[in-house]
Motif scaffolding. Sequence first.
Motif, PDB file in Angstrom:
ATOM      1  N   ASN A  16      57.607  36.597  38.170  1.00 30.73           N
ATOM      2  CA  ASN A  16      57.905  36.736  39.601  1.00 30.73           C
ATOM      3  C   ASN A  16      57.635  38.144  40.123  1.00 30.73           C
ATOM      4  O   ASN A  16      57.036  38.290  41.193  1.00 30.73           O
ATOM      5  N   PRO A  17      58.046  39.200  39.418  1.00 34.48           N
ATOM      6  CA  PRO A  17      57.710  40.540  39.921  1.00 34.48           C
ATOM      7  C   PRO A  17      56.208  40.800  39.990  1.00 34.48           C
ATOM      8  O   PRO A  17      55.733  41.482  40.905  1.00 34.48           O
ATOM      9  N   LEU A  18      55.451  40.260  39.029  1.00 35.73           N
ATOM     10  CA  LEU A  18      53.996  40.446  39.087  1.00 35.73           C
ATOM     11  C   LEU A  18      53.407  39.754  40.317  1.00 35.73           C
ATOM     12  O   LEU A  18      52.543  40.316  41.001  1.00 35.73           O
ATOM     13  N   ILE A  19      53.865  38.559  40.604  1.00 35.03           N
ATOM     14  CA  ILE A  19      53.387  37.857  41.795  1.00 35.03           C
ATOM     15  C   ILE A  19      53.860  38.568  43.053  1.00 35.03           C
ATOM     16  O   ILE A  19      53.123  38.682  44.031  1.00 35.03           O
ATOM     17  N   ALA A  20      55.095  39.057  43.024  1.00 35.32           N
ATOM     18  CA  ALA A  20      55.615  39.773  44.187  1.00 35.32           C
ATOM     19  C   ALA A  20      54.814  41.040  44.464  1.00 35.32           C
ATOM     20  O   ALA A  20      54.664  41.445  45.620  1.00 35.32           O
ATOM     21  N   LEU A  21      54.274  41.676  43.412  1.00 44.07           N
ATOM     22  CA  LEU A  21      53.412  42.837  43.622  1.00 44.07           C
ATOM     23  C   LEU A  21      52.153  42.447  44.380  1.00 44.07           C
ATOM     24  O   LEU A  21      51.685  43.169  45.264  1.00 44.07           O
ATOM     25  N   ILE A  22      51.596  41.301  44.022  1.00 48.08           N
ATOM     26  CA  ILE A  22      50.370  40.839  44.669  1.00 48.08           C
ATOM     27  C   ILE A  22      50.634  40.552  46.147  1.00 48.08           C
ATOM     28  O   ILE A  22      49.848  40.902  47.009  1.00 48.08           O
ATOM     29  N   PHE A  23      51.769  39.912  46.440  1.00 47.53           N
ATOM     30  CA  PHE A  23      52.092  39.553  47.816  1.00 47.53           C
ATOM     31  C   PHE A  23      52.919  40.622  48.527  1.00 47.53           C
ATOM     32  O   PHE A  23      53.365  40.416  49.631  1.00 47.53           O
ATOM     33  N   GLN A  24      53.156  41.751  47.874  1.00 47.99           N
ATOM     34  CA  GLN A  24      53.920  42.865  48.436  1.00 47.99           C
ATOM     35  C   GLN A  24      55.290  42.410  48.932  1.00 47.99           C
ATOM     36  O   GLN A  24      55.665  42.630  50.077  1.00 47.99           O
ATOM     37  N   ALA A  25      56.032  41.800  48.058  1.00 45.87           N
ATOM     38  CA  ALA A  25      57.385  41.356  48.375  1.00 45.87           C
ATOM     39  C   ALA A  25      58.292  41.723  47.211  1.00 45.87           C
ATOM     40  O   ALA A  25      57.840  41.873  46.087  1.00 45.87           O
ATOM     41  N   ASP A  26      59.586  41.905  47.508  1.00 44.18           N
ATOM     42  CA  ASP A  26      60.532  42.257  46.452  1.00 44.18           C
ATOM     43  C   ASP A  26      60.832  41.066  45.540  1.00 44.18           C
ATOM     44  O   ASP A  26      61.131  41.231  44.380  1.00 44.18           O
ATOM     45  N   SER A  27      60.805  39.866  46.072  1.00 42.97           N
ATOM     46  CA  SER A  27      61.004  38.687  45.250  1.00 42.97           C
ATOM     47  C   SER A  27      60.205  37.545  45.856  1.00 42.97           C
ATOM     48  O   SER A  27      59.782  37.598  47.005  1.00 42.97           O
ATOM     49  N   LEU A  28      60.027  36.507  45.076  1.00 44.51           N
ATOM     50  CA  LEU A  28      59.286  35.354  45.587  1.00 44.51           C
ATOM     51  C   LEU A  28      60.016  34.694  46.745  1.00 44.51           C
ATOM     52  O   LEU A  28      59.394  34.043  47.582  1.00 44.51           O
ATOM     53  N   ASN A  29      61.337  34.853  46.816  1.00 45.82           N
ATOM     54  CA  ASN A  29      62.100  34.244  47.899  1.00 45.82           C
ATOM     55  C   ASN A  29      61.710  34.816  49.263  1.00 45.82           C
ATOM     56  O   ASN A  29      61.914  34.178  50.284  1.00 45.82           O
ATOM     57  N   GLU A  30      61.167  36.022  49.265  1.00 46.49           N
ATOM     58  CA  GLU A  30      60.788  36.653  50.524  1.00 46.49           C
ATOM     59  C   GLU A  30      59.412  36.223  51.019  1.00 46.49           C
ATOM     60  O   GLU A  30      59.029  36.564  52.139  1.00 46.49           O
TER      61      GLU A  30
END
Length: 141
Positions: free
Chosen positions: A40-54
């Motif tokens: 989840n943090p790796l994906i959140a880096l790609i989408f520039q979000a703190d968590s996938l929930n955002e």
Amino acid sequence: MIKGFKEFILRGNVIDLAVAVVIGAAFTGIVNAIVTGLINPLIALIFQADSLNEIVIAVPNVRGGTTDFAIGLILGAIINFVAVAIVVYFVFVYPMNRIKERAAARAGVTPADEEPKLPTEQELLVQIRDLLEKQGPVSRP
């Protein structure tokens, strides 16, 4: 009635299923931790979000506001499912298949021996035709 219940519970497949559920529940905790802590943090880096929930898609609605679609939650659930499926396959299914193949090879059983080859539709039709020819002409009343 009690005897029937006892026989049902003591069947091998019921016990195996119970063990699988318990192991699966414990294993899901491990996979969830890996997905939450690493993927989840790796994906959140790609989408520039703190968590996938955002990660949401805001769509305007007819009342002038917006409706948020939680794409991040869906993406997280898909990743979690795929991660569990991959790990279950490579940790349990693949090794068990290899063990079965080796045991069959030691016993001298080949995959061709296990399943008999079924005749094709055309071969069945030829057999039916030949049987009808052997019976001779059919007299009609």
